[in-house]
Design a protein around this motif. Structure first.
Motif, mmCIF file in Angstrom:
data_model
loop_
_atom_site.group_PDB
_atom_site.id
_atom_site.type_symbol
_atom_site.label_atom_id
_atom_site.label_comp_id
_atom_site.label_asym_id
_atom_site.label_seq_id
_atom_site.Cartn_x
_atom_site.Cartn_y
_atom_site.Cartn_z
ATOM 1 N N UNK A 131 3.311 8.838 -4.580
ATOM 2 C CA UNK A 131 2.272 8.473 -3.609
ATOM 3 C C UNK A 131 1.737 7.078 -3.926
ATOM 4 N N UNK B 270 4.015 8.076 5.549
ATOM 5 C CA UNK B 270 3.761 7.853 4.132
ATOM 6 C C UNK B 270 2.949 8.974 3.497
ATOM 7 N N UNK C 70 0.837 -1.208 0.000
ATOM 8 C CA UNK C 70 0.000 0.000 0.000
ATOM 9 C C UNK C 70 0.874 1.260 0.000
ATOM 10 N N UNK C 71 2.100 1.144 -0.499
ATOM 11 C CA UNK C 71 3.005 2.287 -0.586
ATOM 12 C C UNK C 71 3.173 2.736 -2.045
ATOM 13 N N UNK C 72 3.814 3.882 -2.207
ATOM 14 C CA UNK C 72 4.217 4.313 -3.536
ATOM 15 C C UNK C 72 5.138 3.240 -4.152
ATOM 16 N N UNK C 73 5.315 3.259 -5.449
ATOM 17 C CA UNK C 73 6.210 2.319 -6.116
ATOM 18 C C UNK C 73 7.455 3.075 -6.554
ATOM 19 N N UNK C 74 8.629 2.575 -6.159
ATOM 20 C CA UNK C 74 9.878 3.236 -6.530
ATOM 21 C C UNK C 74 11.032 2.262 -6.331
ATOM 22 N N UNK D 30 -4.249 2.215 -2.514
ATOM 23 C CA UNK D 30 -3.913 3.314 -1.601
ATOM 24 C C UNK D 30 -4.785 3.279 -0.351
ATOM 25 N N UNK E 227 6.300 6.398 -8.499
ATOM 26 C CA UNK E 227 5.283 7.370 -8.116
ATOM 27 C C UNK E 227 5.700 8.032 -6.812
ATOM 28 N N UNK F 49 9.309 14.644 -0.836
ATOM 29 C CA UNK F 49 9.507 14.174 -2.208
ATOM 30 C C UNK F 49 9.347 15.335 -3.185
#
Lengths: 309, 309
Positions: free
Chosen positions: B107, A298, A97-101, A115, B105, A306
């Motif tokens: 978020x 988060x 359930x976090x951002x993707x990076x 989300x 992303x 960010x």
């Protein structure tokens, strides 16, 4: 097919441990052979949860390539929050359930992100979609993870789906979630017995922001002024950690879980501190920022940083 | 909330166009306001499909930031396969069946990936999960996308879920999918009327492999030897494209959709060609490789290259 390992992020919190257990159980019910493991020992809150529901803690591993070819990640995807040798194995599933990076695969995979406030909320949906019954103990564990991540549904990360999941899981677990939840959150806030070095590492994540290595830790407390009597100790430990690990900036969010307020202590590069100041539109005084209403790293801490970096 | 745009990858194939239409419709049924658009004109196969089911082609856009703040991606996630100004908007949803790479992303978001043959197969599952009825025309479009991506269920990317989806969607669309599917695939293989430059760009994707910029195009045909009479033309166009776009290597997979065989034509850097040769364990002769049984860029061409680079 060889056994797959399922695990959450480094410095595991309750969701990282519980989601691994719950997703592994679900996959095994669906016919795969998996084992839930952890990238660290359970914290005080998680220990309370595992004791309460009589669930043994998962085996702790620090590398994975020697015991599995394929893995499933829960509650994280960024490589720097995962096992050190992640590159040596194939990721077949992610639930997060976090951002993707900082995430890349060579082949297609199952990736389920939403989300919502907690990975265990998504798992609750997955159990329902697959029509797999959630055992009473598992419901208690998943309920605990959602209470932990959403601070009893008070964090701004909380969604209607989290609320639905809590209601459904509390019924399955046969617990009063308000009463149980307060006890559980308090079990995680006993900081007196711990060293500053332990506290700043217990729930800490590394981020690459605009090429800068930034460490963001969070401590939950029920008495903020009391915690801040140790600010000097924390700063020394944070500076030491920066030096030892090459972080350029260390941010420590000390969060009152009852009042939903945070004080953030800052240590590291002056230029980057200026960016933090800009991100929260506030001067840093005595190396700290007041963040009323902020409880979510988060949703309320990472995104403005960010943006600024 | 402002209208969101939903789109598939550059050089859209049938799935890229159809998945945008089908996902936009689903989201609108669920209460959002979205519009399906495309990052290019439909190819011959897709035109056949849209004509057959009397669906207008989506509006073509080449940038998105001037008309939406939020977007949903289907059938791709890699930035270099998407709209040029993707960085200026927020990605809230992704539905895809490819590897994840060059995707980041700020978020959390909805991300639904599954290693199945076609995005439209995942969409079929999503319609079912949300209990949204699939209109007859939409079923026909989604069926076409699955037939296209799996080459009538013969590609090794085909899974049991794709087969299930085809059976269910063919019933809803009231078409004989074998008969319709062959007509549709043949409609996409008429290469005689097109220039080499058009053909090598119609279904082409860019990949960053170990820091090298590699272009991989695919042409579907029903007569391989006939297509190869134009090899010199293709090579000239590929070299020109390398020069114009900074690709170090151009690979053109010419695939017989009836026999499931591919001949790959190679143009570009000699050292990188050696890696291609190693990836497929075969000498490159007359600038080409024979790949019997190979039909899937995603499953049979990209992974061995990825490994080698």
């Amino acid at each position: 097919m060889a056994k797959q390992l399922v695990f959450g992020h480094l410095n595991p919190d309750t969701d990282a441990i519980v989601a691994a257990i719950a997703y592994s159980y679900l996959q095994n019910q669906l016919g795969l052979e998996t084992e839930a493991v952890a990238l660290g020992e359970p914290n005080d809150e998680t220990k309370f949860v595992l004791d309460y529901f009589q669930q043994p803690a998962p085996r702790v591993i620090d590398q994975v390539g020697d015991q599995a070819q394929e893995v499933m990640l829960v509650d994280h995807n960024e490589a720097q929050q995962s096992v050190a040798d992640l590159k040596n194995v194939t990721i077949t599933h992610v639930v997060d359930h976090h951002r993707i990076a900082n995430f890349e695969t060579a082949a297609p995979l199952f990736y389920r992100a939403e989300p919502v406030g907690c990975t265990s909320t998504i798992l609750w949906k997955l159990y329902n979609e697959h029509a797999i019954e959630i055992p009473q103990k598992m419901a208690g564990l998943m309920l605990s993870a959602i209470i932990s991540d959403t601070l009893l549904l008070k964090s701004p990360t909380t969604t209607d789906v989290d609320r639905e999941a809590v209601t459904a899981l509390a019924r399955l677990a046969a617990v009063d979630y308000q009463d149980y939840g307060l006890k559980m959150l308090k079990a995680g806030t006993n900081i007196a017995a711990k060293s500053a070095a332990e506290l700043i590492d217990a729930d800490a994540k590394s981020f690459d922001m605009g090429g800068h290595q930034i460490r963001i830790a969070q401590i939950n407390v029920v008495d903020l002024p009391e915690a801040l009597t140790r600010q000097n100790e924390f700063e020394t430990a944070m500076q030491q950690s920066n030096q030892d690990n090459g972080y350029e900036l260390f941010l420590l969010a000390i969060t009152n879980v009852l009042d939903s307020d945070t004080t953030m202590v800052v240590a590291g590069d002056e230029n980057l501190q200026a960016k933090v100041s800009a991100a929260f539109n506030q001067q840093i005084e005595q190396n700290r920022l007041q963040l009323p209403g902020v409880v979510s790293r988060k949703k309320q801490i990472v995104p403005p940083l960010q943006e600024q970096f």
